[in-house]
Design a protein around this motif. Structure first.
Motif, PDB file in Angstrom:
ATOM      1  N   PHE A  82      -6.979   6.369  -3.737  1.00 58.16           N
ATOM      2  CA  PHE A  82      -6.018   6.564  -4.349  1.00 58.16           C
ATOM      3  C   PHE A  82      -5.974   6.791  -5.917  1.00 58.16           C
ATOM      4  N   LEU A  83      -6.784   5.912  -6.416  1.00 54.19           N
ATOM      5  CA  LEU A  83      -6.989   5.920  -7.769  1.00 54.19           C
ATOM      6  C   LEU A  83      -7.804   7.409  -8.337  1.00 54.19           C
ATOM      7  N   ALA A  84      -8.696   7.618  -7.385  1.00 50.46           N
ATOM      8  CA  ALA A  84      -9.472   8.552  -7.758  1.00 50.46           C
ATOM      9  C   ALA A  84      -8.577  10.055  -7.640  1.00 50.46           C
ATOM     10  N   PHE A  85      -7.931  10.392  -6.564  1.00 49.83           N
ATOM     11  CA  PHE A  85      -7.004  11.550  -6.331  1.00 49.83           C
ATOM     12  C   PHE A  85      -5.825  11.424  -7.360  1.00 49.83           C
ATOM     13  N   SER A  86      -5.317  10.307  -8.028  1.00 51.13           N
ATOM     14  CA  SER A  86      -4.180  10.329  -8.863  1.00 51.13           C
ATOM     15  C   SER A  86      -4.738  10.389 -10.268  1.00 51.13           C
ATOM     16  N   GLN A  87      -6.088  10.550 -10.485  1.00 47.02           N
ATOM     17  CA  GLN A  87      -6.847  10.895 -11.835  1.00 47.02           C
ATOM     18  C   GLN A  87      -6.642   9.701 -12.460  1.00 47.02           C
ATOM     19  N   HIS A  88      -6.623   8.413 -11.898  1.00 43.62           N
ATOM     20  CA  HIS A  88      -6.693   7.115 -12.924  1.00 43.62           C
ATOM     21  C   HIS A  88      -7.871   6.224 -12.100  1.00 43.62           C
ATOM     22  N   SER A  89      -8.698   6.732 -12.013  1.00 48.53           N
ATOM     23  CA  SER A  89     -10.056   5.964 -11.502  1.00 48.53           C
ATOM     24  C   SER A  89     -10.621   5.233 -12.643  1.00 48.53           C
ATOM     25  N   ILE A  90     -10.721   3.772 -12.178  1.00 45.65           N
ATOM     26  CA  ILE A  90     -11.080   2.869 -13.122  1.00 45.65           C
ATOM     27  C   ILE A  90     -12.646   2.305 -12.781  1.00 45.65           C
ATOM     28  N   THR A  95     -12.448  -1.423  -9.133  1.00 44.72           N
ATOM     29  CA  THR A  95     -11.841  -0.950  -7.897  1.00 44.72           C
ATOM     30  C   THR A  95     -11.993  -2.235  -6.926  1.00 44.72           C
ATOM     31  N   GLY A  96     -13.312  -2.250  -6.805  1.00 42.44           N
ATOM     32  CA  GLY A  96     -13.736  -3.532  -6.183  1.00 42.44           C
ATOM     33  C   GLY A  96     -13.162  -4.735  -6.234  1.00 42.44           C
ATOM     34  N   MET A  97     -13.234  -5.161  -7.456  1.00 45.20           N
ATOM     35  CA  MET A  97     -12.828  -6.456  -7.971  1.00 45.20           C
ATOM     36  C   MET A  97     -11.158  -6.461  -7.548  1.00 45.20           C
ATOM     37  N   ILE A  98     -10.464  -5.673  -7.850  1.00 47.43           N
ATOM     38  CA  ILE A  98      -8.991  -5.858  -7.586  1.00 47.43           C
ATOM     39  C   ILE A  98      -8.602  -5.564  -6.315  1.00 47.43           C
ATOM     40  N   GLY A  99      -9.450  -4.811  -5.442  1.00 45.74           N
ATOM     41  CA  GLY A  99      -9.136  -4.835  -3.758  1.00 45.74           C
ATOM     42  C   GLY A  99      -9.416  -6.189  -3.219  1.00 45.74           C
ATOM     43  N   LEU A 100     -10.472  -7.004  -3.658  1.00 44.58           N
ATOM     44  CA  LEU A 100     -10.893  -8.081  -3.350  1.00 44.58           C
ATOM     45  C   LEU A 100      -9.791  -9.273  -3.786  1.00 44.58           C
ATOM     46  N   GLY A 101      -9.565  -9.185  -4.881  1.00 45.69           N
ATOM     47  CA  GLY A 101      -8.434  -9.994  -5.524  1.00 45.69           C
ATOM     48  C   GLY A 101      -7.094  -9.921  -4.695  1.00 45.69           C
ATOM     49  N   VAL A 102      -6.662  -8.639  -4.569  1.00 44.30           N
ATOM     50  CA  VAL A 102      -5.227  -8.525  -3.733  1.00 44.30           C
ATOM     51  C   VAL A 102      -5.436  -8.910  -2.417  1.00 44.30           C
TER      52      VAL A 102
END
Length: 238
Positions: A82-90, A95-102
């Protein structure tokens, strides 16, 4: 070459041990940030779940149910692409850190909700009678009493989060599992499957087992303390 008892394979693992140490460091970093984020989300949604406002309780319930009933790997992949296709890749690691946190934030929220609801209602009434607002009531009266209730399951969530860092390899992460996979498929190191995955498993075990034992022993001590407290109260009453 890949056998568990292959001297050559073990030699390759030892020679490139920095690969596994780097993976372990990245796993630790991902877990640390994920734990902090999950605590923040857990406190917020845990308080919302015990709020007197139905809207806040509904939002918390939707978050918890959706996150807990979908795979963490799917959530991490969705967030990454989602972030990659929205051109907001971090980047992969953030991304993995946020995914695990959520993901774990939903479980931590349930831990906090259970801890808060376990506090006797009289404590809430006493806080209100003293003129405390909701946040003062939680900060000074309720949350301090939940600590002994939530600590053991919180430690278990930390262990689960550390193990779930292995899901980051699916998006090309640099965690321990991803580094191990790169090692066993590398042009020079490829084929040392048995020793490589054994070492990766051993590193996870060394980190997670003490935490699991801590949670178990902590819970046993708390239960023993409660039994002793009840016994003293009954003795005093007699």
């Amino acid at each position: 070459m890949g056998g568990l008892f292959s001297a050559y394979a073990w030699g390759m693992v030892w020679k490139f041990r920095s690969t596994f140490l780097l993976g372990l460091a990245n796993t630790a970093a991902s877990a640390a940030v994920g734990i902090i984020l999950s605590l923040i989300l857990g406190i917020i949604f845990g308080l919302m779940a015990t709020s007197e406002k139905p809207v806040l309780r509904a939002i918390a319930r939707v978050y918890v149910e959706f996150i807990q009933n979908t795979p963490v790997m799917l959530q991490v992949c969705f967030l990454y692409y989602f972030l990659a296709f929205s051109q907001h890749s971090i980047g992969i690691l953030p991304t993995g850190m946020i995914g695990l946190g959520v993901y774990h934030g939903a479980y931590v929220a349930e831990v906090f909700r259970a801890g808060i609801t376990a506090v006797p209602k009289g404590q809430f009434e006493a806080a209100k009678s003293q003129g405390f607002n909701y946040f003062e009531e939680m900060y000074y009266i309720i949350l301090p009493q939940t600590v002994k209730i939530i600590l053991p399951p919180m430690v278990n969530q930390v262990v689960n989060l550390i193990k779930n860092t292995s899901c980051l390899y699916i998006i090309g992460g640099t965690d321990l599992i991803a580094q191990t996979y790169s090692f066993v498929t590398g042009e020079i190191t490829g084929g040392a499957y048995g020793p490589a995955y054994f070492v990766a498993g051993a590193l996870f075990f060394v980190v997670c087992y003490p935490l699991s034992r801590l949670a178990t022993n902590w819970e046993k001590r708390l239960k023993a303390r409660e039994v002793a407290t009840v016994a003293k109260a009954e003795t005093a009453a007699v």
